[in-house]
Enzyme design. Sequence first.
Site, PDB file in Angstrom:
ATOM      1  N   ALA A  92      33.798  48.757  45.011  1.00  0.00           N
ATOM      2  CA  ALA A  92      33.889  48.047  46.288  1.00  0.00           C
ATOM      3  C   ALA A  92      35.317  47.647  46.645  1.00  0.00           C
ATOM      4  O   ALA A  92      35.593  47.333  47.797  1.00  0.00           O
ATOM      5  CB  ALA A  92      33.002  46.808  46.253  1.00  0.00           C
ATOM      6  N   LYS A  93      36.200  47.611  45.647  1.00  0.00           N
ATOM      7  CA  LYS A  93      37.619  47.275  45.850  1.00  0.00           C
ATOM      8  C   LYS A  93      37.783  45.968  46.624  1.00  0.00           C
ATOM      9  O   LYS A  93      38.603  45.853  47.528  1.00  0.00           O
ATOM     10  CB  LYS A  93      38.354  48.424  46.548  1.00  0.00           C
ATOM     11  CG  LYS A  93      38.294  49.736  45.775  1.00  0.00           C
ATOM     12  CD  LYS A  93      38.976  50.863  46.506  1.00  0.00           C
ATOM     13  CE  LYS A  93      38.950  52.161  45.707  1.00  0.00           C
ATOM     14  NZ  LYS A  93      37.569  52.729  45.583  1.00  0.00           N
ATOM     15  N   ARG A  94      37.017  44.963  46.256  1.00  0.00           N
ATOM     16  CA  ARG A  94      37.009  43.692  46.963  1.00  0.00           C
ATOM     17  C   ARG A  94      38.151  42.784  46.504  1.00  0.00           C
ATOM     18  O   ARG A  94      38.635  42.877  45.379  1.00  0.00           O
ATOM     19  CB  ARG A  94      35.681  42.965  46.742  1.00  0.00           C
ATOM     20  CG  ARG A  94      34.451  43.697  47.240  1.00  0.00           C
ATOM     21  CD  ARG A  94      34.439  43.787  48.748  1.00  0.00           C
ATOM     22  NE  ARG A  94      33.109  44.087  49.259  1.00  0.00           N
ATOM     23  CZ  ARG A  94      32.791  45.150  49.971  1.00  0.00           C
ATOM     24  NH1 ARG A  94      33.715  46.048  50.249  1.00  0.00           N
ATOM     25  NH2 ARG A  94      31.566  45.337  50.409  1.00  0.00           N
TER      26      ARG A  94
END
Length: 269
Positions: A92-94
Amino acid sequence: MNFYDRLADRIATVDSVVSVGLDPDPARIPEHLEEYDLPRWAFNRRIIDATHEHAAAFKPNAAFYEDPDGWKALRETVAYAHGKDVPVLLDAKRADIGNTARQYAELLDDDGMNVDAITVNPYLGRDSLEPFLSREDKGVFVLCRTSNQGGADLQDLELESGEPLYERVAALADLWNRNDNVGLVVGATAPDELEEVREIVPDIPFLVPGVGAQGGDAEAAVEHGLANGVGLVNSSRGIIFAGENQGEAFADAAGQAAKRLKKRLNRYR
């Protein structure tokens, strides 16, 4: 057990470090699955059935699910993978600040999702990642040196110390690893850099993308990507679309692709 203990058990069980990326591009899903209410879930279920015996983890990318039916498909996918005893890493690369970061981190505990690990972006600094890092039982893979060509635009920038930015990120991730739940995302398309990062952080597992369709270095991915035998080498398109245009045989082709990658990587373990 924390995530990496569970991952170590899974790796030992299936003798594999393969991460299967579940990126069900609607434009590439076989036509015969379009009649289902949730075609992406129908596709993923068949991929999981065909590949789970070779998978150390499944890695769905959130970008392929960010619509109402997509989230339903993702929840079904996560639950089904867990039913096969395979951990799920949400790509998700949050990261964000304050309340927003805390809301993003709820993905790790959502009753309908409850993924085992997540990818995060370190660009906003430590406080933006704290809601993820504080969950001791969850894995947190920090973007370090990505496999895309444009990654060099920022990641290779030289700091006053003389080190490139991606090396500083690796060193910071080591400092942030107080709960032994941090990993790094380091691409397989630059094996020299993969080796350099491993020298900086000898004990942190890597998620190594780029071995499949991107043609990354499988030997380097294994030699430098694993820490005490633990780590993941991901292939998405190279596995799940191995049977593209083969109709109902697509899943069997994916299973064979996962098996081949497992054998290829195991030559270097």
